[in-house]
Design a protein around this motif. Sequence first.
Motif, PDB file in Angstrom:
ATOM      1  N   PHE A  43       0.829  -1.200   0.000  1.00 15.59           N
ATOM      2  CA  PHE A  43       0.000   0.000   0.000  1.00 15.59           C
ATOM      3  C   PHE A  43       0.866   1.254   0.000  1.00 15.59           C
ATOM      4  O   PHE A  43       0.579   2.223  -0.722  1.00 15.59           O
ATOM      5  N   ALA A  44       1.928   1.258   0.810  1.00 14.66           N
ATOM      6  CA  ALA A  44       2.800   2.428   0.893  1.00 14.66           C
ATOM      7  C   ALA A  44       3.433   2.734  -0.459  1.00 14.66           C
ATOM      8  O   ALA A  44       3.602   3.911  -0.822  1.00 14.66           O
ATOM      9  N   MET A  45       3.787   1.706  -1.219  1.00 20.50           N
ATOM     10  CA  MET A  45       4.375   1.935  -2.541  1.00 20.50           C
ATOM     11  C   MET A  45       3.426   2.729  -3.423  1.00 20.50           C
ATOM     12  O   MET A  45       3.827   3.688  -4.086  1.00 20.50           O
ATOM     13  N   GLY A  46       2.144   2.349  -3.433  1.00 26.43           N
ATOM     14  CA  GLY A  46       1.175   3.080  -4.247  1.00 26.43           C
ATOM     15  C   GLY A  46       0.894   4.465  -3.702  1.00 26.43           C
ATOM     16  O   GLY A  46       0.844   5.439  -4.461  1.00 26.43           O
ATOM     17  N   ALA A  47       0.712   4.575  -2.374  1.00 25.37           N
ATOM     18  CA  ALA A  47       0.370   5.862  -1.776  1.00 25.37           C
ATOM     19  C   ALA A  47       1.505   6.874  -1.923  1.00 25.37           C
ATOM     20  O   ALA A  47       1.288   8.038  -2.291  1.00 25.37           O
ATOM     21  N   LEU A  48       2.735   6.443  -1.638  1.00 25.19           N
ATOM     22  CA  LEU A  48       3.869   7.367  -1.724  1.00 25.19           C
ATOM     23  C   LEU A  48       4.195   7.718  -3.170  1.00 25.19           C
ATOM     24  O   LEU A  48       4.613   8.847  -3.455  1.00 25.19           O
ATOM     25  N   SER A  49       4.005   6.777  -4.083  1.00 22.34           N
ATOM     26  CA  SER A  49       4.203   7.092  -5.502  1.00 22.34           C
ATOM     27  C   SER A  49       3.189   8.123  -5.962  1.00 22.34           C
ATOM     28  O   SER A  49       3.516   9.034  -6.736  1.00 22.34           O
ATOM     29  N   ASN A  50       1.946   8.002  -5.465  1.00 22.96           N
ATOM     30  CA  ASN A  50       0.903   8.971  -5.803  1.00 22.96           C
ATOM     31  C   ASN A  50       1.273  10.356  -5.282  1.00 22.96           C
ATOM     32  O   ASN A  50       1.176  11.357  -6.008  1.00 22.96           O
ATOM     33  N   ILE A  51       1.697  10.437  -4.024  1.00 16.48           N
ATOM     34  CA  ILE A  51       2.084  11.730  -3.457  1.00 16.48           C
ATOM     35  C   ILE A  51       3.271  12.311  -4.210  1.00 16.48           C
ATOM     36  O   ILE A  51       3.290  13.499  -4.566  1.00 16.48           O
ATOM     37  N   ARG A  52       4.265  11.478  -4.464  1.00 20.31           N
ATOM     38  CA  ARG A  52       5.471  11.987  -5.131  1.00 20.31           C
ATOM     39  C   ARG A  52       5.162  12.497  -6.536  1.00 20.31           C
ATOM     40  O   ARG A  52       5.758  13.474  -7.003  1.00 20.31           O
ATOM     41  N   ALA A  53       4.223  11.848  -7.222  1.00 20.97           N
ATOM     42  CA  ALA A  53       3.892  12.258  -8.590  1.00 20.97           C
ATOM     43  C   ALA A  53       3.238  13.624  -8.645  1.00 20.97           C
ATOM     44  O   ALA A  53       3.250  14.273  -9.698  1.00 20.97           O
ATOM     45  N   HIS A  54       2.661  14.100  -7.516  1.00 13.77           N
ATOM     46  CA  HIS A  54       1.906  15.346  -7.533  1.00 13.77           C
ATOM     47  C   HIS A  54       2.419  16.423  -6.587  1.00 13.77           C
ATOM     48  O   HIS A  54       1.951  17.558  -6.652  1.00 13.77           O
ATOM     49  N   THR A  55       3.357  16.095  -5.683  1.00 10.99           N
ATOM     50  CA  THR A  55       3.720  17.049  -4.653  1.00 10.99           C
ATOM     51  C   THR A  55       4.377  18.303  -5.220  1.00 10.99           C
ATOM     52  O   THR A  55       5.099  18.245  -6.228  1.00 10.99           O
ATOM     53  N   LEU A  56       4.114  19.416  -4.552  1.00  5.18           N
ATOM     54  CA  LEU A  56       4.704  20.701  -4.913  1.00  5.18           C
ATOM     55  C   LEU A  56       5.865  21.060  -3.985  1.00  5.18           C
ATOM     56  O   LEU A  56       6.429  22.154  -4.109  1.00  5.18           O
ATOM     57  N   ASP A  57       6.226  20.151  -3.077  1.00  6.37           N
ATOM     58  CA  ASP A  57       7.313  20.367  -2.132  1.00  6.37           C
ATOM     59  C   ASP A  57       8.537  19.575  -2.590  1.00  6.37           C
ATOM     60  O   ASP A  57       8.540  18.338  -2.519  1.00  6.37           O
ATOM     61  N   ALA A  69      11.398  19.017  -1.254  1.00  6.70           N
ATOM     62  CA  ALA A  69      12.002  18.193  -0.204  1.00  6.70           C
ATOM     63  C   ALA A  69      11.241  16.882  -0.035  1.00  6.70           C
ATOM     64  O   ALA A  69      11.841  15.808   0.137  1.00  6.70           O
ATOM     65  N   LEU A  70       9.916  16.932  -0.077  1.00  2.98           N
ATOM     66  CA  LEU A  70       9.111  15.721   0.041  1.00  2.98           C
ATOM     67  C   LEU A  70       9.341  14.815  -1.161  1.00  2.98           C
ATOM     68  O   LEU A  70       9.450  13.590  -1.020  1.00  2.98           O
ATOM     69  N   ASP A  71       9.439  15.395  -2.332  1.00  3.06           N
ATOM     70  CA  ASP A  71       9.719  14.627  -3.547  1.00  3.06           C
ATOM     71  C   ASP A  71      11.023  13.853  -3.410  1.00  3.06           C
ATOM     72  O   ASP A  71      11.082  12.640  -3.678  1.00  3.06           O
ATOM     73  N   ARG A  72      12.081  14.517  -2.963  1.00  4.41           N
ATOM     74  CA  ARG A  72      13.384  13.849  -2.833  1.00  4.41           C
ATOM     75  C   ARG A  72      13.342  12.756  -1.768  1.00  4.41           C
ATOM     76  O   ARG A  72      13.877  11.661  -1.968  1.00  4.41           O
ATOM     77  N   MET A  73      12.722  13.050  -0.639  1.00  6.65           N
ATOM     78  CA  MET A  73      12.669  12.059   0.430  1.00  6.65           C
ATOM     79  C   MET A  73      11.921  10.805  -0.019  1.00  6.65           C
ATOM     80  O   MET A  73      12.385   9.672   0.207  1.00  6.65           O
ATOM     81  N   LEU A  74      10.782  10.986  -0.666  1.00  5.52           N
ATOM     82  CA  LEU A  74       9.994   9.830  -1.075  1.00  5.52           C
ATOM     83  C   LEU A  74      10.710   9.012  -2.133  1.00  5.52           C
ATOM     84  O   LEU A  74      10.551   7.792  -2.199  1.00  5.52           O
ATOM     85  N   GLY A  75      11.513   9.649  -2.969  1.00  3.41           N
ATOM     86  CA  GLY A  75      12.297   8.900  -3.943  1.00  3.41           C
ATOM     87  C   GLY A  75      13.228   7.900  -3.275  1.00  3.41           C
ATOM     88  O   GLY A  75      13.360   6.750  -3.721  1.00  3.41           O
ATOM     89  N   HIS A  76      13.874   8.313  -2.186  1.00  2.00           N
ATOM     90  CA  HIS A  76      14.763   7.405  -1.448  1.00  2.00           C
ATOM     91  C   HIS A  76      13.969   6.308  -0.740  1.00  2.00           C
ATOM     92  O   HIS A  76      14.348   5.130  -0.767  1.00  2.00           O
ATOM     93  N   VAL A  77      12.868   6.690  -0.105  1.00  4.49           N
ATOM     94  CA  VAL A  77      12.082   5.718   0.652  1.00  4.49           C
ATOM     95  C   VAL A  77      11.505   4.648  -0.264  1.00  4.49           C
ATOM     96  O   VAL A  77      11.511   3.455   0.068  1.00  4.49           O
TER      97      VAL A  77
END
Length: 284
Positions: free
Chosen positions: A137-151, A153-161
């Motif tokens: 579930f986290a893979m889908g949820a975090l990929s969704n957030i990363r695909a749309h985030t305007l931050d 720092a959050l984009d970079r962090m989620l890429g590593h996670v």
Amino acid sequence: MDLSQPFDVRRQAIMPEEWFPELRSAVGRDLTAAERIALGNEIVRWFLSGILHGEQAAFYISAQLCLRLEDAAAREFMANQAREEARHARAFSRYIARRWGAAYSPGEAFGRLLRDLHDTERIDHKIVGMSGLIEGFAMGALSNIRAHTLDPALDRMLGHVLRDETVHHNFGTIWLEETRGRYSAPGWQELQYFAHRAYLALYLNLVSIHQRREIYAPLGLDWRRVRLAVRESRGRRGKAPGLEEGINPLTVLARNLVRMGLMPTAAAKPRHNSNPALVETADS
């Protein structure tokens, strides 16, 4: 993780407005621009707080499995996963602290699932629940957030996670493939039922207004009014809400369960009222 770049959550939206069913409803349209940013960012805070609690639980469960698994390679993997989960928890803690100060508590359904996985003595429930369902579930949820985030720092962090989460989820898939032959037909069906109940908890965590009701009152909103407005908005639009568009976490997870043989047939699925905590699925 560099969080020195200024980002004011009072004036800057972390996610676009289309991402939130609340902001696309009548309630959202009645808010000022500043209130819309505040509500959207609080919803993001709530979701990321849930991810943080999931990472913390994954650390403890990985440490438990280090002591329970018989295979030396599996124990080594779990020891390394515990280290990575601790790193993830630290990263989300730092991000939430910088943006808001503190995390929300987990929603009832998700918190109950995490406690059950921590407390159970069953190794298969720990691995399927954590590696198979929560990591999937986290893979889908975090990929969704990363695909749309305007931050950024959050984009970079989620890429590593996400790189780590993929490996963790694959472990659960491999472990299940290697152990499936040991199950009797009733035993496998019981594991399917467990996976189905866990899926419902994750479903609620994503879509339920009631589960995240504590975020609305500080903004002067009644969560019941918000829920009604979101229902009406969905009915008019005739399509899935923004949280379920793009990279759909529920679709990703359902595909994973089908691939792992853990999605029970419609005829075999347990009734929602077999678990009173999940009756809310019919009234999210």
